[in-house]
Design a protein around this motif. Structure first.
Motif, PDB file in Angstrom:
ATOM      1  N   GLU A   1      39.034  20.318  52.100  1.00 37.89           N
ATOM      2  CA  GLU A   1      39.172  21.749  52.339  1.00 37.89           C
ATOM      3  C   GLU A   1      39.388  22.520  51.039  1.00 37.89           C
ATOM      4  OE1 GLU A   1      38.785  23.274  55.131  1.00 37.89           O
ATOM      5  OE2 GLU A   1      39.147  21.808  56.733  1.00 37.89           O
ATOM      6  N   ASP A   2      38.916  23.762  50.987  1.00 34.07           N
ATOM      7  CA  ASP A   2      39.216  24.640  49.849  1.00 34.07           C
ATOM      8  C   ASP A   2      40.701  24.985  49.846  1.00 34.07           C
ATOM      9  OD1 ASP A   2      36.576  24.731  48.945  1.00 34.07           O
ATOM     10  OD2 ASP A   2      36.073  26.347  50.329  1.00 34.07           O
ATOM     11  N   ASP A   3      41.235  25.218  51.033  1.00 31.28           N
ATOM     12  CA  ASP A   3      42.657  25.511  51.179  1.00 31.28           C
ATOM     13  C   ASP A   3      43.179  24.681  52.352  1.00 31.28           C
ATOM     14  OD1 ASP A   3      45.210  26.427  51.536  1.00 31.28           O
ATOM     15  OD2 ASP A   3      44.679  28.558  51.590  1.00 31.28           O
TER      16      ASP A   3
END
Length: 218
Positions: free
Chosen positions: A196-198
């Motif tokens: 995930e990016d975040d």
């Protein structure tokens, strides 16, 4: 790169004899004489195929087959005294008579390897290498732990579908107990940190409240 074949039997003479019939240019051969050795070899080398002598008296066959299959889903060939009494279907195993000639055995292994599923899965910008147990997204690549790999492979095999916590505990941890699923929560967190990016606001591997998890995309 030659395919790796793991031969498992209590009797060292059996493994040695079978090993001699595999072309060394085509195969890299590993042998194991106990369940513990077999699992250690499989964890270290991720075999493409496993040949298991089910007549070996000191091997817990069902548990061993399930554990070996769970790692990287190798081709499973089971040698049995009575073919009708050995069930390999649930793990996609091929069951052959113990009397099968080495030549026919190696032919069955070669055919099974030629027809095996892709060694790489691609979903939603994720590329999972089954052989290397590595996930790549964009310019980032991460090595996965065995449990992370099993989790992500299950999600990538069922994109867009909700996978319940019960199913994950059964398939990945081999238990029906749902009293404490903290280990699942921890592994999901680790997995999200790698894809995930975040991780705090997942967009790929999302939680479906009250039901389970879903990997977005097709």
């Amino acid at each position: 790169m030659p395919a790796t074949v793991l031969i498992v039997a209590n009797d060292k003479e059996v493994t040695a004899n079978l090993a001699t019939f595999f072309n060394k240019k085509e195969y890299s051969i590993l042998t194991a004489h106990s369940g513990r050795q077999a699992l250690a070899q499989a964890k270290a080398r991720l075999p493409d195929a496993v040949v298991l002598d089910t007549t070996s008296p000191r091997l817990s066959i069902k548990r061993l087959v399930r554990s070996l299959h769970r790692g990287s889903h190798p081709v499973m060939i089971l040698l049995a005294q009575n073919v009708n009494r050995v069930d390999g279907g649930s793990n996609g195993a091929v069951v052959l008579p113990k009397t099968t000639t080495p030549k026919k055995l190696t032919q069955r292994v070669r055919t099974a390897l030629d027809n095996r599923p892709p060694r790489e899965l691609k979903v939603s910008g994720l590329t999972l290498s089954v052989e290397r147990r590595r996930i790549t997204r964009g310019g980032r690549s991460h090595k996965l732990t065995p449990k992370e790999f099993e989790l992500l492979r299950l999600f990538m095999a069922n994109p867009g579908q909700i996978v319940s916590r019960k199913t994950l505990m059964q398939k990945i941890w081999d238990t029906d107990y749902l009293g404490d699923t903290r280990t699942l929560d921890v592994h999901m967190r680790w997995l999200r940190e790698k894809i995930e990016d975040d991780p705090n606001k997942p967009r790929l591997l999302v939680t479906v409240r009250g039901e389970g998890y879903r990997l977005e995309g097709k």
